[in-house]
Design a protein around this motif. Structure first.
Motif, PDB file in Angstrom:
ATOM      1  N   CYS A 127       0.811  -1.223   0.000  1.00 17.24           N
ATOM      2  CA  CYS A 127       0.000   0.000   0.000  1.00 17.24           C
ATOM      3  C   CYS A 127       0.843   1.272   0.000  1.00 17.24           C
ATOM      4  CB  CYS A 127      -0.949   0.016   1.198  1.00 17.24           C
ATOM      5  SG  CYS A 127      -2.309  -1.131   0.996  1.00 17.24           S
ATOM      6  N   ALA A 128       1.916   1.283   0.771  1.00  9.29           N
ATOM      7  CA  ALA A 128       2.676   2.540   0.882  1.00  9.29           C
ATOM      8  C   ALA A 128       3.034   3.090  -0.503  1.00  9.29           C
ATOM      9  CB  ALA A 128       3.888   2.338   1.772  1.00  9.29           C
ATOM     10  N   PRO A 129       3.608   2.271  -1.409  1.00 11.51           N
ATOM     11  CA  PRO A 129       3.913   2.869  -2.720  1.00 11.51           C
ATOM     12  C   PRO A 129       2.776   2.800  -3.744  1.00 11.51           C
ATOM     13  CG  PRO A 129       4.936   0.694  -2.568  1.00 11.51           C
ATOM     14  CD  PRO A 129       4.224   0.936  -1.260  1.00 11.51           C
ATOM     15  N   HIS A 130       1.792   1.901  -3.595  1.00 10.92           N
ATOM     16  CA  HIS A 130       0.882   1.634  -4.722  1.00 10.92           C
ATOM     17  C   HIS A 130      -0.584   1.998  -4.505  1.00 10.92           C
ATOM     18  CE1 HIS A 130       4.057  -0.449  -6.784  1.00 10.92           C
ATOM     19  NE2 HIS A 130       4.163  -1.373  -5.845  1.00 10.92           N
ATOM     20  N   PHE A 131      -1.018   2.130  -3.239  1.00 11.88           N
ATOM     21  CA  PHE A 131      -2.465   2.234  -2.990  1.00 11.88           C
ATOM     22  C   PHE A 131      -3.098   3.400  -3.759  1.00 11.88           C
ATOM     23  CE2 PHE A 131      -6.310   3.328  -0.674  1.00 11.88           C
ATOM     24  CZ  PHE A 131      -6.855   2.090  -0.387  1.00 11.88           C
ATOM     25  N   ALA A 132      -2.447   4.564  -3.690  1.00  6.83           N
ATOM     26  CA  ALA A 132      -3.058   5.767  -4.274  1.00  6.83           C
ATOM     27  C   ALA A 132      -3.259   5.621  -5.779  1.00  6.83           C
ATOM     28  CB  ALA A 132      -2.195   6.982  -3.955  1.00  6.83           C
ATOM     29  N   ALA A 133      -2.373   4.898  -6.468  1.00  7.29           N
ATOM     30  CA  ALA A 133      -2.533   4.728  -7.920  1.00  7.29           C
ATOM     31  C   ALA A 133      -3.475   3.569  -8.242  1.00  7.29           C
ATOM     32  CB  ALA A 133      -1.168   4.476  -8.546  1.00  7.29           C
ATOM     33  N   HIS A 134      -3.549   2.602  -7.346  1.00 12.01           N
ATOM     34  CA  HIS A 134      -4.389   1.420  -7.605  1.00 12.01           C
ATOM     35  C   HIS A 134      -5.884   1.764  -7.585  1.00 12.01           C
ATOM     36  CE1 HIS A 134      -6.286  -2.491  -6.952  1.00 12.01           C
ATOM     37  NE2 HIS A 134      -6.772  -2.031  -5.803  1.00 12.01           N
ATOM     38  N   VAL A 135      -6.277   2.590  -6.621  1.00  9.07           N
ATOM     39  CA  VAL A 135      -7.707   2.820  -6.407  1.00  9.07           C
ATOM     40  C   VAL A 135      -8.415   3.428  -7.637  1.00  9.07           C
ATOM     41  CG1 VAL A 135      -9.337   4.203  -5.050  1.00  9.07           C
ATOM     42  CG2 VAL A 135      -7.646   2.777  -3.907  1.00  9.07           C
ATOM     43  N   PRO A 136      -7.857   4.456  -8.292  1.00 11.01           N
ATOM     44  CA  PRO A 136      -8.566   4.976  -9.468  1.00 11.01           C
ATOM     45  C   PRO A 136      -8.721   3.935 -10.580  1.00 11.01           C
ATOM     46  CG  PRO A 136      -6.741   6.429  -8.861  1.00 11.01           C
ATOM     47  CD  PRO A 136      -6.662   5.237  -7.970  1.00 11.01           C
ATOM     48  N   GLU A 137      -7.735   3.053 -10.724  1.00  6.52           N
ATOM     49  CA  GLU A 137      -7.866   1.991 -11.741  1.00  6.52           C
ATOM     50  C   GLU A 137      -9.024   1.065 -11.403  1.00  6.52           C
ATOM     51  OE1 GLU A 137      -4.516  -0.460 -12.870  1.00  6.52           O
ATOM     52  OE2 GLU A 137      -3.256   1.342 -12.748  1.00  6.52           O
ATOM     53  N   LEU A 138      -9.109   0.720 -10.114  1.00  9.24           N
ATOM     54  CA  LEU A 138     -10.189  -0.156  -9.663  1.00  9.24           C
ATOM     55  C   LEU A 138     -11.552   0.513  -9.871  1.00  9.24           C
ATOM     56  CD1 LEU A 138     -11.403  -2.543  -8.036  1.00  9.24           C
ATOM     57  CD2 LEU A 138     -10.761  -1.329  -5.937  1.00  9.24           C
ATOM     58  N   THR A 139     -11.674   1.760  -9.466  1.00  5.16           N
ATOM     59  CA  THR A 139     -12.988   2.415  -9.565  1.00  5.16           C
ATOM     60  C   THR A 139     -13.383   2.594 -11.031  1.00  5.16           C
ATOM     61  OG1 THR A 139     -11.907   4.548  -9.228  1.00  5.16           O
ATOM     62  CG2 THR A 139     -13.000   3.592  -7.334  1.00  5.16           C
ATOM     63  N   ARG A 140     -12.391   2.813 -11.923  1.00  5.12           N
ATOM     64  CA  ARG A 140     -12.718   2.932 -13.353  1.00  5.12           C
ATOM     65  C   ARG A 140     -13.339   1.616 -13.842  1.00  5.12           C
ATOM     66  NH1 ARG A 140      -7.672   4.144 -15.486  1.00  5.12           N
ATOM     67  NH2 ARG A 140      -7.567   5.862 -14.031  1.00  5.12           N
ATOM     68  N   ALA A 141     -12.759   0.501 -13.441  1.00  2.29           N
ATOM     69  CA  ALA A 141     -13.287  -0.801 -13.880  1.00  2.29           C
ATOM     70  C   ALA A 141     -14.677  -1.042 -13.296  1.00  2.29           C
ATOM     71  CB  ALA A 141     -12.335  -1.908 -13.447  1.00  2.29           C
ATOM     72  N   LEU A 142     -14.871  -0.666 -12.029  1.00  3.17           N
ATOM     73  CA  LEU A 142     -16.177  -0.882 -11.385  1.00  3.17           C
ATOM     74  C   LEU A 142     -17.240   0.011 -12.015  1.00  3.17           C
ATOM     75  CD1 LEU A 142     -15.050  -1.169  -7.651  1.00  3.17           C
ATOM     76  CD2 LEU A 142     -15.822  -3.022  -9.152  1.00  3.17           C
ATOM     77  N   ARG A 143     -16.854   1.233 -12.293  1.00  3.29           N
ATOM     78  CA  ARG A 143     -17.790   2.198 -12.895  1.00  3.29           C
ATOM     79  C   ARG A 143     -18.283   1.665 -14.256  1.00  3.29           C
ATOM     80  NH1 ARG A 143     -21.009   6.815 -12.512  1.00  3.29           N
ATOM     81  NH2 ARG A 143     -21.873   6.356 -14.491  1.00  3.29           N
ATOM     82  N   ALA A 144     -17.359   1.062 -15.034  1.00  7.05           N
ATOM     83  CA  ALA A 144     -17.729   0.517 -16.347  1.00  7.05           C
ATOM     84  C   ALA A 144     -18.731  -0.627 -16.166  1.00  7.05           C
ATOM     85  CB  ALA A 144     -16.485   0.034 -17.081  1.00  7.05           C
ATOM     86  N   LYS A 145     -18.547  -1.423 -15.117  1.00 11.66           N
ATOM     87  CA  LYS A 145     -19.488  -2.530 -14.888  1.00 11.66           C
ATOM     88  C   LYS A 145     -20.855  -2.002 -14.471  1.00 11.66           C
ATOM     89  CE  LYS A 145     -16.441  -6.355 -13.860  1.00 11.66           C
ATOM     90  NZ  LYS A 145     -16.156  -7.446 -12.931  1.00 11.66           N
ATOM     91  N   LEU A 146     -20.851  -0.933 -13.695  1.00 11.64           N
ATOM     92  CA  LEU A 146     -22.126  -0.322 -13.312  1.00 11.64           C
ATOM     93  C   LEU A 146     -22.878   0.143 -14.558  1.00 11.64           C
ATOM     94  CD1 LEU A 146     -24.192   0.930 -11.332  1.00 11.64           C
ATOM     95  CD2 LEU A 146     -22.738   2.958 -11.237  1.00 11.64           C
ATOM     96  N   GLU A 147     -22.160   0.765 -15.497  1.00 13.27           N
ATOM     97  CA  GLU A 147     -22.798   1.216 -16.744  1.00 13.27           C
ATOM     98  C   GLU A 147     -23.459   0.031 -17.445  1.00 13.27           C
ATOM     99  OE1 GLU A 147     -23.265   4.163 -17.971  1.00 13.27           O
ATOM    100  OE2 GLU A 147     -22.118   5.202 -16.419  1.00 13.27           O
ATOM    101  N   THR A 148     -22.727  -1.075 -17.533  1.00 17.16           N
ATOM    102  CA  THR A 148     -23.273  -2.264 -18.195  1.00 17.16           C
ATOM    103  C   THR A 148     -24.527  -2.753 -17.471  1.00 17.16           C
ATOM    104  OG1 THR A 148     -21.087  -2.903 -18.942  1.00 17.16           O
ATOM    105  CG2 THR A 148     -22.720  -4.653 -18.880  1.00 17.16           C
ATOM    106  N   LEU A 149     -24.477  -2.729 -16.142  1.00 15.57           N
ATOM    107  CA  LEU A 149     -25.635  -3.199 -15.369  1.00 15.57           C
ATOM    108  C   LEU A 149     -26.836  -2.281 -15.594  1.00 15.57           C
ATOM    109  CD1 LEU A 149     -26.962  -5.061 -13.309  1.00 15.57           C
ATOM    110  CD2 LEU A 149     -25.930  -3.687 -11.478  1.00 15.57           C
ATOM    111  N   MET A 150     -26.602  -0.968 -15.540  1.00 13.87           N
ATOM    112  CA  MET A 150     -27.733  -0.043 -15.696  1.00 13.87           C
ATOM    113  C   MET A 150     -28.328  -0.155 -17.101  1.00 13.87           C
ATOM    114  SD  MET A 150     -26.733   3.312 -13.402  1.00 13.87           S
ATOM    115  CE  MET A 150     -25.420   3.856 -14.454  1.00 13.87           C
ATOM    116  N   GLU A 151     -27.448  -0.292 -18.096  1.00 13.09           N
ATOM    117  CA  GLU A 151     -27.938  -0.452 -19.478  1.00 13.09           C
ATOM    118  C   GLU A 151     -28.747  -1.744 -19.607  1.00 13.09           C
ATOM    119  OE1 GLU A 151     -24.072   1.550 -21.469  1.00 13.09           O
ATOM    120  OE2 GLU A 151     -24.613  -0.462 -22.200  1.00 13.09           O
TER     121      GLU A 151
END
Ligand SMILES: Cc1ncc(COP(=O)(O)O)c(C=O)c1O
Length: 436
Positions: A307-331
């Motif tokens: 986490c010390a070196p990677h957490f801050a960069a990891h989270v936006p990548e994760l949320t981008r992937a989750l957000r795309a799945k939400l779009e698919t679900l809503m559609e």
């Protein structure tokens, strides 16, 4: 030492010997020995359903496997021998470097100012919930919760014999007019609730985020009535635009607020690492109830290293992937259910909270859907007010693939139409109720 060939012969000799016949043993019946008041037995696990919209699972592709391997190797090489001691030479509050990371992260992301000894690492935030409950609740106590809220919290309250009163929500979470009325009503009846439990940052299941003014109003009401706030920030890392209001703990400057968080949703739920932030006067009462002699050490070490070196960069990548799945679900819902499925777009997280027409009983729908390979969470499990949840359901979009989301929603719509006659249109094609 005997030569190798002799070892093989010895093994073969033992394998050819038949065990002496022993008299038949009747297995002991444990039923009369079981402790009183146990919960119902667990069902055997038969694997995940084909279309899995339940639980809080995460996106498998987003688990940072390679970086976790590197972290594990590095930390074990450097500090592996500290595994020889309970608590890793960090004491019972948990691995010191992980707590140091949290001190910094909670300040940066949530505006919280806490000392390293005000953090207790737990085995998932579920253990955090149990420890907080453990020091505060007795049978017959009352707590205030959101009208729909985390099933894991509700069922623990039920098991403790605690009265959970649901307070209505809107698009910003807990409604302050309703909370004020509930607190006044309890006061009139001479009842002081033990806490107000809230999931203010990406609420489970609605996905709402409580804005800062409302958080301040919540604090004001809680202080007025002398009731602590129990802030569950389990999903706080999964906000779509990455911007979240200060934690209630931050706004209160630590007074009257117990805060819990988790790495389950940001990194991986199987790690089972969560944490509690509270004053030492409270942590010192929880520690004697934490009877596991420390949460898993390897997970804590690997997380701190990663986490010390990677957490801050990891989270936006994760949320981008989750957000795309939400779009698919809503559609998919719009396509398959049309206007029969109503929902507010969540502001982050992994869940969509859906209202179907009143005619649909989602408990029955969940049973019929399960037979067709689709797992959903019926709404009644998510509310202390059972009728409120009757035609609602929660869909977790974190784990299924985009294709599974599309197919699973199509199967769900088909089952729902067969059982309840809605949606009357599927994939924008008019259906007759008797269609096979
Ligand atoms: C609101 C909330 N709190 C706590 C938890 C417990 O999570 P964990 O024990 O994995 O940290 C969950 C799990 O889904 C949750 O939704």
């Amino acid at each position: 030492m005997p030569p190798r060939r002799n070892l093989c012969l010895i093994r073969e000799f033992h394998m050819t010997q038949t065990a002496p016949a022993s008299p038949p043993v009747t297995p002991l019946d444990f039923t009369p020995l079981l402790a009183a008041g146990l919960p119902a037995p667990a069902a055997k696990w038969n694997g995940f359903p084909k279309y899995n919209f339940v639980g809080g699972h995460n996106d498998a592709a987003q688990v940072p496997v390679d970086a976790l391997i590197d972290a594990a190797t590095a930390v074990l090489r450097r500090e592996g021998r500290t595994l020889a001691t309970y608590g890793l030479e960090s004491g019972p509050l948990g691995y010191r470097r992980l707590r140091a990371f949290l001190v910094e992260k909670l300040w940066r992301d949530a505006g919280m100012s806490c000392a390293i000894d005000e953090i207790l690492i737990t085995s998932g935030s579920l253990q955090g919930i149990e420890l907080v409950n453990g020091i505060l609740l007795s049978r017959g106590d009352t707590v205030l919760v959101e009208q729909v809220t985390y099933f894991g919290s509700l069922n623990r309250l039920a098991r403790l014999g605690v009265n959970a009163i649901g307070v209505p929500l809107d698009h910003e979470g807990l409604r302050m007019d309703a909370l004020s009325a509930a607190l006044d009503d309890l006061k009139r009846r001479g009842i002081r609730p033990k806490y107000i439990y809230t999931i203010p940052t990406v609420q489970n299941p609605t996905g709402a985020i409580m804005g800062e003014p409302r958080r301040l109003e919540l604090l004001r009401l809680a202080e007025l009535h002398n009731v602590p706030i129990f802030e569950d920030d389990c999903y706080a890392d999964l906000v779509w635009d990455g911007r979240r209001p200060p934690a209630i703990h931050a706004l209160s400057r630590g007074r009257n607020v117990i805060h819990i968080g988790s790495f389950s949703k940001s990194i991986a739920p199987a790690l089972r690492v969560g944490f509690i932030v509270a004053d030492w006067s409270l942590l010192s009462r929880m520690l004697p109830l934490k009877t596991d002699a420390g949460s898993g050490a390897l997970e804590q070490m690997v997380l701190a290293e990663y986490c010390a070196p990677h957490f801050a960069a990891h989270v936006p990548e994760l949320t981008r992937a989750l957000r795309a799945k939400l779009e698919t679900l809503m559609e998919s819902l719009a396509e398959q259910f049309g206007t029969a499925a109503e929902f507010d777009e969540p502001k982050g997280g992994i869940f969509l909270w859906v209202k179907l027409p009143d005619v649909v009983d989602t408990q029955k729908l969940a049973q019929a859907a399960a037979a067709a390979g689709v797992a959903i969470n019926p709404g009644f499990e998510w509310s202390p007010d059972k009728p409120y949840g009757r035609s609602r359901l929660r869909l977790c979009f974190g784990h299924p693939s985009h294709a599974e989301i599309r197919e699973g929603v199509a199967v769900l719509a088909d089952v729902c139409r067969r059982e309840f006659g809605v949606p009357s249109r599927i994939a924008n094609v008019e259906q007759s109720a008797g269609r096979p």
